[in-house]
Structures are given as structure tokens and as C-alpha cells.
Scaffold this motif. Structure first.
Motif, mmCIF file in Angstrom:
data_model
loop_
_atom_site.group_PDB
_atom_site.id
_atom_site.type_symbol
_atom_site.label_atom_id
_atom_site.label_comp_id
_atom_site.label_asym_id
_atom_site.label_seq_id
_atom_site.Cartn_x
_atom_site.Cartn_y
_atom_site.Cartn_z
ATOM 1 N N GLU A 179 50.035 66.470 45.960
ATOM 2 C CA GLU A 179 50.588 67.532 46.795
ATOM 3 C C GLU A 179 51.218 68.600 45.903
ATOM 4 O O GLU A 179 51.973 68.288 44.978
ATOM 5 C CB GLU A 179 51.630 66.977 47.766
ATOM 6 C CG GLU A 179 52.149 68.027 48.727
ATOM 7 C CD GLU A 179 53.166 67.481 49.718
ATOM 8 O OE1 GLU A 179 53.569 68.238 50.625
ATOM 9 O OE2 GLU A 179 53.547 66.291 49.586
ATOM 10 N N THR A 180 50.900 69.830 46.200
ATOM 11 C CA THR A 180 51.410 70.964 45.440
ATOM 12 C C THR A 180 52.226 71.851 46.362
ATOM 13 O O THR A 180 51.773 72.223 47.446
ATOM 14 C CB THR A 180 50.247 71.780 44.834
ATOM 15 O OG1 THR A 180 49.503 70.935 43.954
ATOM 16 C CG2 THR A 180 50.763 72.976 44.056
ATOM 17 N N VAL A 181 53.439 72.188 45.940
ATOM 18 C CA VAL A 181 54.343 73.005 46.743
ATOM 19 C C VAL A 181 54.531 74.355 46.061
ATOM 20 O O VAL A 181 54.809 74.424 44.859
ATOM 21 C CB VAL A 181 55.706 72.306 46.913
ATOM 22 C CG1 VAL A 181 56.706 73.236 47.602
ATOM 23 C CG2 VAL A 181 55.538 71.023 47.719
ATOM 24 N N VAL A 182 54.374 75.420 46.860
ATOM 25 C CA VAL A 182 54.559 76.783 46.362
ATOM 26 C C VAL A 182 55.792 77.372 47.038
ATOM 27 O O VAL A 182 55.764 77.672 48.237
ATOM 28 C CB VAL A 182 53.334 77.663 46.665
ATOM 29 C CG1 VAL A 182 53.529 79.058 46.071
ATOM 30 C CG2 VAL A 182 52.056 77.025 46.159
ATOM 31 N N PRO A 183 56.920 77.552 46.323
ATOM 32 C CA PRO A 183 58.085 78.199 46.917
ATOM 33 C C PRO A 183 57.863 79.721 46.992
ATOM 34 O O PRO A 183 57.366 80.318 46.037
ATOM 35 C CB PRO A 183 59.223 77.861 45.960
ATOM 36 C CG PRO A 183 58.590 77.367 44.713
ATOM 37 C CD PRO A 183 57.159 77.080 44.963
ATOM 38 N N LEU A 184 58.204 80.308 48.120
ATOM 39 C CA LEU A 184 57.947 81.731 48.352
ATOM 40 C C LEU A 184 59.251 82.423 48.733
ATOM 41 O O LEU A 184 60.018 81.925 49.565
ATOM 42 C CB LEU A 184 56.906 81.906 49.456
ATOM 43 C CG LEU A 184 55.541 81.267 49.161
ATOM 44 C CD1 LEU A 184 54.722 81.119 50.428
ATOM 45 C CD2 LEU A 184 54.783 82.095 48.122
ATOM 46 N N PHE A 185 59.452 83.583 48.117
ATOM 47 C CA PHE A 185 60.709 84.305 48.301
ATOM 48 C C PHE A 185 60.518 85.662 48.975
ATOM 49 O O PHE A 185 61.446 86.446 49.065
ATOM 50 C CB PHE A 185 61.400 84.472 46.940
ATOM 51 C CG PHE A 185 61.714 83.167 46.272
ATOM 52 C CD1 PHE A 185 62.915 82.502 46.516
ATOM 53 C CD2 PHE A 185 60.802 82.568 45.410
ATOM 54 C CE1 PHE A 185 63.202 81.293 45.909
ATOM 55 C CE2 PHE A 185 61.083 81.352 44.798
ATOM 56 C CZ PHE A 185 62.290 80.712 45.051
ATOM 57 N N PRO B 255 43.968 66.764 52.530
ATOM 58 C CA PRO B 255 44.398 67.405 53.776
ATOM 59 C C PRO B 255 44.437 68.929 53.647
ATOM 60 O O PRO B 255 44.465 69.481 52.541
ATOM 61 C CB PRO B 255 45.813 66.840 53.988
ATOM 62 C CG PRO B 255 45.901 65.638 53.118
ATOM 63 C CD PRO B 255 45.005 65.903 51.948
ATOM 64 N N ARG B 256 44.500 69.595 54.789
ATOM 65 C CA ARG B 256 44.633 71.046 54.817
ATOM 66 C C ARG B 256 46.072 71.439 54.475
ATOM 67 O O ARG B 256 46.998 70.625 54.539
ATOM 68 C CB ARG B 256 44.247 71.597 56.191
ATOM 69 C CG ARG B 256 42.772 71.402 56.516
ATOM 70 C CD ARG B 256 42.451 71.949 57.904
ATOM 71 N NE ARG B 256 41.039 71.786 58.188
ATOM 72 C CZ ARG B 256 40.102 72.669 57.835
ATOM 73 N NH1 ARG B 256 40.447 73.763 57.184
ATOM 74 N NH2 ARG B 256 38.830 72.458 58.128
ATOM 75 N N HIS B 257 46.257 72.712 54.160
ATOM 76 C CA HIS B 257 47.573 73.194 53.751
ATOM 77 C C HIS B 257 48.541 73.260 54.939
ATOM 78 O O HIS B 257 48.124 73.271 56.111
ATOM 79 C CB HIS B 257 47.449 74.575 53.114
ATOM 80 C CG HIS B 257 47.358 75.696 54.100
ATOM 81 N ND1 HIS B 257 46.170 76.106 54.672
ATOM 82 C CD2 HIS B 257 48.319 76.490 54.650
ATOM 83 C CE1 HIS B 257 46.391 77.107 55.507
ATOM 84 N NE2 HIS B 257 47.683 77.355 55.515
ATOM 85 N N ALA C 75 52.428 74.122 51.234
ATOM 86 C CA ALA C 75 52.062 72.832 50.650
ATOM 87 C C ALA C 75 50.570 72.601 50.832
ATOM 88 O O ALA C 75 50.053 72.721 51.943
ATOM 89 C CB ALA C 75 52.845 71.706 51.296
ATOM 90 N N TYR C 76 49.881 72.323 49.739
ATOM 91 C CA TYR C 76 48.452 72.019 49.802
ATOM 92 C C TYR C 76 48.167 70.935 48.776
ATOM 93 O O TYR C 76 49.039 70.560 47.975
ATOM 94 C CB TYR C 76 47.607 73.267 49.547
ATOM 95 C CG TYR C 76 47.690 73.821 48.136
ATOM 96 C CD1 TYR C 76 46.711 73.517 47.191
ATOM 97 C CD2 TYR C 76 48.735 74.643 47.752
ATOM 98 C CE1 TYR C 76 46.777 74.010 45.905
ATOM 99 C CE2 TYR C 76 48.815 75.148 46.464
ATOM 100 C CZ TYR C 76 47.841 74.837 45.541
ATOM 101 O OH TYR C 76 47.918 75.326 44.263
ATOM 102 N N PHE C 77 46.963 70.421 48.790
ATOM 103 C CA PHE C 77 46.608 69.342 47.875
ATOM 104 C C PHE C 77 45.543 69.793 46.884
ATOM 105 O O PHE C 77 44.556 70.436 47.255
ATOM 106 C CB PHE C 77 46.089 68.124 48.650
ATOM 107 C CG PHE C 77 47.174 67.247 49.195
ATOM 108 C CD1 PHE C 77 47.578 66.112 48.513
ATOM 109 C CD2 PHE C 77 47.810 67.581 50.385
ATOM 110 C CE1 PHE C 77 48.583 65.303 49.025
ATOM 111 C CE2 PHE C 77 48.810 66.774 50.899
ATOM 112 C CZ PHE C 77 49.200 65.633 50.214
ATOM 113 N N ASP C 78 45.782 69.477 45.614
ATOM 114 C CA ASP C 78 44.742 69.475 44.593
ATOM 115 C C ASP C 78 44.682 68.049 44.056
ATOM 116 O O ASP C 78 44.894 67.109 44.812
ATOM 117 C CB ASP C 78 45.047 70.505 43.497
ATOM 118 C CG ASP C 78 44.320 71.834 43.731
ATOM 119 O OD1 ASP C 78 43.183 71.805 44.226
ATOM 120 O OD2 ASP C 78 44.884 72.896 43.408
#
Length: 589
Positions: free
Chosen positions: A111-117, A165-167, A191-194
Motif C-alpha cells: 500500500e502506498t500513501v500520497v499525502p496531499l496539501f 485493489p483500486r485506489h 492510497a493505492y497499491f503497487d
């Protein structure tokens, strides 16, 4: 690779003779592959499976150059979408999904998490960059809506053979509930998966084992190409200095950043490669490890670079830099890069301090990217192409320009098909659904306990489970050797003497550093102490026939290589210790 190694000079001479024989017997259809990184090794496997007589040579150890400097990710490259590299992203996602099936012991969902500001930032600049094909400058901050569009497209590419899974998108409240130590200024997280690959070098070794098992391939590490004359392609054994000539029908240049240099050695200078330097640090920081919660954090730093924080093997990987290599191919991390990595953590986890003394390992390499003039590093294409040429003496040359870890199977398939066309041979075996190494016969989760019991060779199930985690179904082969000597090492208690002996004799080990850096995670996790190196040298040396002087030399050499990654690490104490051991051993004999 299953043959027992003797003293390195004798063993290398035997392998050189086998390589000469292989190419002679193959005649015009034989292939010499130069470069033992992931793409060269995968190409050897592809060709050997088609019945082609092929030999691979690598000037250092296998997977020790650019292939050893990856971010340990198998990913589709979502950020390549903003460069318009849609074909590459689609191929990368397809290969990611394929590797999750073919190498489940190595490649696992992450699971990959991208924080967005920001919400709207980048909506105008990103489309303009696609239209104008701009390759310079800094992109505007990527906002939530832009990332959302990218992830929708990313999910569409994942539909074919999808394995993840989908994001999902979360607002500030849910984001902080899931990861409480995130920067409180965060507005959203995506959150998405690679997928992750804990030990990429080991996957390359398993591809090599597969290639050699066909009976159509030979491989030589620590062997370099030094030129071509009337006798053929000249090779030099870097352990003994001995030289030999081979006559392949065709040469594949898969030397990555060194592609132009290899072609120049063969008398056909090229100027195809550019390349950017990428470095990483590995830290032992329990707070940061806990804050990640098993997820990769993938984000845009204040200067516009895309960076990552990634928990792995009980440590945290932080990277990566992306700066022009400027012709420097043998790289080490710079002080500026270390400062940059220590600083970027505060962008996402402002209350977590990562200290310099928590760095347990660093690594650095040059990405094998095509030359694109003054393009900013982040905009240089990650795609690849194949070039055909001939040396001045008429030898057919096929060169790989570019190529990334995730797409190695597709790249090697294309390279092999180019070679097969050149030599007039039809493909007979496809690797699209062919398991890799310890992924063969990999049992489903519900069947693993039974598999472990059936292949334990009398070893405790806990030991067998550790071997299965490290080697997949190759654990059965390892267990047969380890059962003869399962005594744990005194320093590295999670390894036995039998396991280290199996690695040394079954996996083309020439140097102690091969074991510490590429056959195990000992260096990565920061456990390569002086005492550990000395104990490993005793076991590896016993398996390979090293005398006391050679063992001391290997400890010194390995310590120096590790010290070059940690300039503050002194070698004085090590030198005194190993010199004393040699003197004592000499006196007693």
C-alpha cells in the motif's frame, strides 16, 4: 551455479573454458551477453529457454551496478503519466501484476500513501506540459484533483490481470486517524497499491539459476570485455588477470549506464546514454517505522522532487535523489544527499527526528536512461529502445538503451526476439506465465505448513519458515545442505553455518562482499560489523578454499567497501585486528 567452487582462480578458469566451448558449439547462433544486471540476466534466461547457446559476462558481481541501486519497488510509475509515457505505464502495470504471480516469494503488494496539501494545484501546468512536451523546469505542486485523475487512469491500466485493489481517497480526519503522525496540514491522502521487492538482487540470481538449469547457458562474474581483435571478443578474468578470446555469433550489450563504454571497447563508439544519479539511505528509527504503519509514503518534497519513505526488513528506506550523473558512473552518496534525505522526513512527519547516527546503510547508482540533452532529471524518459549495429570487425551488436527494474521481463523478451530475428530462430517458449526461481510450485497460504513439513529435512519448522521466506520453494534445496550443519552463527544468529555455506557454493560467490551485500540483507539492515564479517569469512572461506590471508583480505576489502558508503566509519581498528589474526595464524602454523 550448483557446482562446488574451488579456489577462485581454478574455478574461474574452468568457467572460462566452458564459455568458450559454449560459444564455439553454438556457432553463428551463439550469443554473448555483456552485463549481468537484471536485464542482461533476464535476457540470458529468455535465450537459453529458446535453445540458444548463450554466455553472460559481468565485470563485477551479478546485479552489483545500476540494478543494485533500485528503490526496491515493482511499480507502474504513476508519475510517468505527467510526462505522457502512457505506453510505459501500461506495460509497467502489466508486468507488476505478472510478477506478483510469477515471483510471489519476492514481489508482494504494498500500500502506498500520497499525502496531499492542495486541492487544485497543477491542473493547468500538467496538461500544458503534455501538450508542449516540456522537459525542463519544476512542475507546480500536484494537487488532489490532479492526483485523482492520474489514479483513475492508473486503475484502468490495472484492469488487465489486476492483482491489487483500486485506489482510495481520504480527507484530513480519516488520514490522521490512519496515520496519526502525519503532518497535520495534510488535506487529503490518496492510497493505492503497487508492489515491493525486498531483495531485488536475489530475484536476479534466481533468474540466473533458471537460465543455467536449461543446459544452454554459462555465466561469468568478475569478467570484463576489453576489446576485439582477429581472435574474437577479448575477455579478462578480474580475479586472476588471465585473458581469453571468444567468438559469439552476436553480442548483446546490456551494460546499462556503461553501454557507450562497452560499445567503445568493441570499436563502435556510441553516445546514447544520459543517466541520473539516485541514492538512498536506510535508517534504524523505530518511531518512523511505526509511523509508516507498513505503508510506503510517496510524496512531493518542497523542491518538487518525488521522494519516498518505505518500511523494509525492520528498517526504513528513504530516497531517492534524481540528479544528472555528469559522466560519473561509480557513485557514492554525497553529503548534500544525506542532508536532503534527513530533512525530507519533516515534510511529512514533522515531529519525528531522524539522526545521522541512525543511518545503517546507504547505496547509490546511475539510472541507465537515454541521453536527452539538458532535460531536467525528472523529465528524462524511463522508457527503453533497442539499437542494432556492427563492430568494425563485423560482429553483430544489439544494445539496450534504457530499461527499468519493473519491466525487466518485457525488456528481455523484446531483446531476445530481436536476437532470434537476427539469427533466424523461432521462439518456442514464452515467459509470460513462467514462474521464477523459488516461485515455482509456490504453495497457497493454506498449504504452506504442509509444504514446510514435507521439505524440512528434519529442520525445525521455525527454521524452515525463515528459509521459505527468504528463498521460496528453493528452501527445499537449501534445507538439504543446512540439515548437515544447522549451527547458528554467533553474531548473525538468524543465519546458520550451513545456510552461508549453501549460498557460497550454490550462488557464484567470489568475494565476501557478494554475500554481505547481494546474497543476504546483512549490509542493508546494518549488521555487517567487524565481528560478523570475520565469522562470515571463516565459513565462506572454508567453503571456497580460502587460506587465512585471503580471509583477512576479504574482510578488509568488504569493510572498506562499506566504509566508502559511510565516510565516518574508520578502518584503523579493523586493519589492526585482521593483521593480528594473520600474524597469529602464520606463527602458529
Amino acid at each position: 551455479m550448483t557446482r562446488r567452487q574451488k579456489g577462485s582462480g581454478i574455478f574461474m578458469a574452468e568457467r572460462m573454458q566452458a564459455a568458450q566451448r559454449r560459444l564455439r558449439e553454438g556457432g553463428a547462433e551463439s550469443v554473448l551477453i555483456v552485463g549481468g544486471g537484471i536485464n542482461g540476466i533476464a535476457t540470458l534466461r529468455e535465450l537459453a529457454l529458446q535453445g540458444i547457446n548463450a554466455v553472460l559476462v559481468e565485470r563485477n558481481d551479478y546485479c552489483s551496478g545500476a540494478s543494485a541501486a533500485s528503490s526496491h519497488m515493482i511499480h507502474g510509475g504513476i508519475r510517468y503519466l505527467e510526462n505522457g509515457e502512457f505506453r510505459l505505464v501500461q506495460e509497467s502495470v502489466r508486468e507488476r501484476n505478472r510478477l506478483l504471480r510469477l515471483a510471489p516469494h519476492r514481489v508482494r503488494p504494498l500500500e502506498t500513501v500520497v499525502p496531499l496539501f492542495s486541492t487544485w494545484s497543477g491542473l493547468i501546468s500538467a496538461p500544458l506540459r503534455l501538450i508542449r512536451h516540456r522537459r525542463s523546469g519544476r512542475p507546480a505542486e500536484r494537487g488532489a484533483l490532479l492526483v485523482k485523475v492520474g489514479l483513475i487512469l492508473y486503475d484502468l491500466y490495472s484492469r488487465d490481470g489486476g492483482r491489487v485493489p483500486r485506489h482510495k481517497f481520504h480527507g484530513r480526519r480519516k488520514s490522521l486517524e490512519a496515520m496519526p503522525r502525519l503532518n497535520p496540514d495534510v488535506k487529503y491522502t490518496a492510497a493505492y497499491f503497487d508492489a515491493s521487492i525486498a531483495d531485488p538482487e536475489r530475484l536476479a540470481l534466481e533468474l540466473l539459476v533458471d537460465a543455467l538449469a536449461t543446459g544452454n547457458a554459462e555465466s561469468l562474474n568478475y569478467t570484463e570485455v576489453i576489446g576485439e581483435n582477429e581472435d574474437g571478443i577479448l575477455l579478462r578474468d578480474r580475479t586472476t588477470g588471465e585473458e581469453a578470446a571468444v567468438r559469439p555469433g552476436l553480442v548483446v550489450n546490456a551494460t546499462g549506464p556503461w553501454t557507450d563504454m562497452t560499445n567503445a571497447a568493441l570499436g563502435r563508439p556510441t553516445h546514447w546514454m544520459g543517466g541520473t544519479k539516485g541514492s538512498h539511505i536506510v535508517v534504524d528509527n523505530p518511531d518512523l517505522l511505526e509511523a509508516c504503519g507498513g505503508r510506503e509514503v510517496f510524496f512531493e518534497h518542497a523542491d518538487g522532487r518525488i521522494v519516498l519513505i518505505y518500511p523494509l526488513a525492520g528498517r526504513v528506506l528513504i530516497g531517492t535523489s534524481d540528479i544528472h550523473a555528469r559522466g560519473e558512473l561509480d557513485t557514492v552518496i554525497s553529503e548534500e544527499e544525506i542532508v536532503y534525505f534527513l530533512d525530507l522526513v519533516h515534510h511529512v512527519f514533522p515531529d519525528i527526528e531522524v539522526r545521522r547516527d541512525q543511518i545503517v546503510h546507504t547505496f547509490s547508482g546511475v539510472r541507465p536512461l537515454p541521453s536527452e540533452g539538458d532535460a531536467a532529471p525528472g523529465f528524462i524518459s524511463r522508457d527503453y529502445r533497442i539499437e542494432r549495429d556492427r563492430s568494425p570487425r563485423g560482429t553483430r551488436l544489439v544494445s539496450l538503451v534504457g530499461g527499468k527494474w519493473t519491466t525487466f521481463r518485457a525488456v528481455s523478451e523484446h531483446l531476445a526476439d530481436t536476437v532470434l530475428t537476427e539469427v533466424g530462430v523461432q521462439r518456442t517458449v514464452s515467459t509470460t506465465d513462467l514462474p521464477i526461481g523459488g516461485g515455482k510450485g509456490y504453495p497457497a497460504l493454506r498449504e504452506q505448513d504442509r509444504w514446510l513439513a514435507e521439505h524440512s529435512q528434519g529442520l525445525p519448522i521455525a527454521t524452515m519458515r525463515t528459509l521459505f521466506e527468504r528463498y521460496g520453494t528453493r528452501a527445499a534445496e537449501a534445507a538439504a545442505v543446512i540439515a548437515q550443519d544447522d549451527q547458528a552463527l554467533a553474531i548473525l544468529e538468524d543465519y546458520s553455518r550451513g545456510e552461508i555455506r549453501w549460498i557460497a557454493t550454490a550462488e557464484s560467490v567470489v568475494r565476501l562482499a557478494d554475500v554481505v551485500l547481494r546474497r543476504t540483507s546483512i549490509a542493508f539492515t546494518g549488521r555487517a560489523s567487524q565481528e560478523a564479517l570475520e565469522e562470515l569469512a571463516e565459513v565462506v572461506g572454508g567453503a571456497l578454499g580460502w587460506d587465512d590471508e585471503r580471509r583477512a583480505e576479504e574482510v578488509r576489502r568488504t569493510f572498506d567497501e562499506l566504509a566508502s558508503r559511510h565516510p565516518s566509519r574508520s578502518t584503523d581498528a579493523l586493519t589492526e585486528s585482521t593483521d593480528a589474526k594473520v600474524s597469529s595464524s602464520t606463527a602458529s602454523s
